[in-house]
Scaffold this active site. Structure first.
Site, PDB file in Angstrom:
ATOM      1  N   HIS A  46      -7.428  -4.954  10.035  1.00 39.33           N
ATOM      2  CA  HIS A  46      -7.153  -4.715   8.607  1.00 39.33           C
ATOM      3  C   HIS A  46      -5.837  -5.364   8.181  1.00 39.33           C
ATOM      4  O   HIS A  46      -4.910  -5.502   8.976  1.00 39.33           O
ATOM      5  CB  HIS A  46      -7.226  -3.232   8.239  1.00 39.33           C
ATOM      6  CG  HIS A  46      -6.101  -2.359   8.682  1.00 39.33           C
ATOM      7  ND1 HIS A  46      -6.284  -1.217   9.425  1.00 39.33           N
ATOM      8  CD2 HIS A  46      -4.750  -2.433   8.462  1.00 39.33           C
ATOM      9  CE1 HIS A  46      -5.118  -0.645   9.634  1.00 39.33           C
ATOM     10  NE2 HIS A  46      -4.164  -1.363   9.078  1.00 39.33           N
ATOM     11  N   ASP A  58       0.810  -1.214   0.000  1.00 36.66           N
ATOM     12  CA  ASP A  58       0.000   0.000   0.000  1.00 36.66           C
ATOM     13  C   ASP A  58       0.844   1.265   0.000  1.00 36.66           C
ATOM     14  O   ASP A  58       2.071   1.221   0.183  1.00 36.66           O
ATOM     15  CB  ASP A  58      -0.974   0.002   1.195  1.00 36.66           C
ATOM     16  CG  ASP A  58      -0.319  -0.482   2.497  1.00 36.66           C
ATOM     17  OD1 ASP A  58       0.918  -0.407   2.610  1.00 36.66           O
ATOM     18  OD2 ASP A  58      -1.058  -0.919   3.387  1.00 36.66           O
ATOM     19  N   GLU A  95      -9.711  -2.119   5.107  1.00 34.37           N
ATOM     20  CA  GLU A  95     -10.402  -1.868   6.361  1.00 34.37           C
ATOM     21  C   GLU A  95     -11.591  -2.813   6.522  1.00 34.37           C
ATOM     22  O   GLU A  95     -12.024  -3.448   5.548  1.00 34.37           O
ATOM     23  CB  GLU A  95     -10.897  -0.412   6.376  1.00 34.37           C
ATOM     24  CG  GLU A  95      -9.774   0.629   6.327  1.00 34.37           C
ATOM     25  CD  GLU A  95      -9.087   0.834   7.684  1.00 34.37           C
ATOM     26  OE1 GLU A  95      -9.039  -0.122   8.491  1.00 34.37           O
ATOM     27  OE2 GLU A  95      -8.582   1.946   7.929  1.00 34.37           O
ATOM     28  N   ASN A 153      -7.754  -3.019  14.150  1.00 32.59           N
ATOM     29  CA  ASN A 153      -9.142  -3.355  13.798  1.00 32.59           C
ATOM     30  C   ASN A 153      -9.220  -4.550  12.850  1.00 32.59           C
ATOM     31  O   ASN A 153     -10.257  -4.806  12.253  1.00 32.59           O
ATOM     32  CB  ASN A 153      -9.853  -2.135  13.197  1.00 32.59           C
ATOM     33  CG  ASN A 153      -9.218  -1.674  11.880  1.00 32.59           C
ATOM     34  OD1 ASN A 153      -8.294  -2.313  11.372  1.00 32.59           O
ATOM     35  ND2 ASN A 153      -9.711  -0.582  11.339  1.00 32.59           N
TER      36      ASN A 153
HETATM   37  C1  GLP Z   1      -0.670   0.127   8.451  1.00 30.34           C
HETATM   38  C2  GLP Z   1      -0.260  -0.633   7.208  1.00 30.34           C
HETATM   39  C3  GLP Z   1      -0.476  -2.107   7.372  1.00 30.34           C
HETATM   40  C4  GLP Z   1       0.146  -2.565   8.678  1.00 30.34           C
HETATM   41  C5  GLP Z   1      -0.530  -1.883   9.822  1.00 30.34           C
HETATM   42  C6  GLP Z   1       0.017  -2.293  11.173  1.00 30.34           C
HETATM   43  O1  GLP Z   1      -2.011   0.364   8.518  1.00 30.34           O
HETATM   44  N1  GLP Z   1      -0.964  -0.197   6.048  1.00 30.34           N
HETATM   45  O2  GLP Z   1       0.061  -2.797   6.266  1.00 30.34           O
HETATM   46  O3  GLP Z   1       0.024  -3.947   8.804  1.00 30.34           O
HETATM   47  O4  GLP Z   1      -0.304  -0.491   9.664  1.00 30.34           O
HETATM   48  O5  GLP Z   1       1.081  -1.470  11.502  1.00 30.34           O
HETATM   49  P1  GLP Z   1       2.093  -1.693  12.686  1.00 30.34           P
HETATM   50  O6  GLP Z   1       2.988  -2.784  12.244  1.00 30.34           O
HETATM   51  O7  GLP Z   1       2.822  -0.383  12.806  1.00 30.34           O
HETATM   52  O8  GLP Z   1       1.293  -2.006  13.880  1.00 30.34           O
END
Ligand code: GLP
Length: 240
Positions: free
Chosen positions: A137, A67, A142, A135
């Site tokens: 995702h 992303d 989402e 959440n």
């Molecule tokens: C963002 C990214 C996701 C990632 C998520 C969790 O939303 N788009 O790909 O998995 O964060 O992030 P973290 O690893 O910082 O908890």
């Protein structure tokens, strides 16, 4: 789902490193799906060390990131393109032409999504790295995103913007939209490795592993994939 519980974040990274090392040694021209966020950072440090120690190489590897924020150019320090350069690409022997990230600055975002989907069609991902949002995702898909979705423009939930605000100087600076690979794209990967660290992820991990397969928890669809490995620290695993 294969579930590995590690004692801390560093152990999570080491276990994941072993999977990626095996993958790259078995198939040096692997296509990797890569993720951003805090969860993969220690793994990327291990991969950099692995290249330095000649345990593996990225010379023939192609990568596709999950992303990117809409409206951010690749030089913006919070863009995922910048993150990947800083955390991994600048320190390993990868050919930058083999790295793919959606362009959040595209004038026509739908065309950019089509372009990315097309590129994904021509490259089956051998190993997809994922984190998970609090959440549930995956990527930026989402809750309530269709399980059939392909790369698309996403309006970020407020909870996701708040979670990601730690990387920005204020919540107002967190973009409202992103481009994300869809859930269908993610499921097409041959292998999936998901990392989760910390208490904040425990409820999402429980819903993903034991909950119904429901678009309310995007990660729950991973129950249907034949080759998923979750690597969790004890806190993220604490509700299992
Ligand atoms: C963002 C990214 C996701 C990632 C998520 C969790 O939303 N788009 O790909 O998995 O964060 O992030 P973290 O690893 O910082 O908890």
């Amino acid at each position: 789902m294969n579930i590995i519980i590690a004692s801390n974040a560093h152990e999570v990274a080491l276990k994941a490193y072993e999977l990626f090392k095996t993958q790259l040694n078995h198939k040096p021209n692997s296509v990797l799906g890569l993720a951003t966020g805090s969860s993969p950072i220690l793994l990327y440090q291990e991969l950099i060390l692995g290249v330095k120690n000649q345990e593996l190489s990225f010379k023939e590897v192609h990568t596709f990131n999950l992303d990117e924020y809409v409206g951010m150019d690749a030089h913006h320090p919070q863009s995922y393109a910048f993150f990947m350069k800083k955390q991994l690409f600048d320190h390993v022997d990868i050919d930058v032409k083999h790295t793919h990230i959606p362009c959040g600055l595209a004038v026509d975002l739908n065309k950019e999504c089509e372009r990315y989907n097309h590129a994904l069609k021509n490259h089956t991902i051998d190993m997809q790295l994922l984190g998970i949002g609090s959440n549930g995702h995956i990527g930026f898909n989402e809750p309530h995103t269709s399980f059939d979705s392909v790369t698309h423009v996403v309006k970020l939930k407020e909870s996701t913007r708040q979670d990601n605000a730690v990387f920005f100087s204020s919540l107002d600076e967190v973009p409202t939209h992103a481009i994300s690979m869809g859930i269908h794209n993610i499921l097409e990967a041959k292998k999936i490795v998901l990392l989760a660290i910390g208490k904040k992820k425990a409820a999402a991990i429980k819903a993903m592993v034991h909950g119904p397969i429901d678009e309310v928890c995007p990660g729950s669809i991973l129950q249907t994939h034949p080759d998923v490995t979750l690597i969790l620290d004890t806190e993220a695993a604490s509700h299992l």
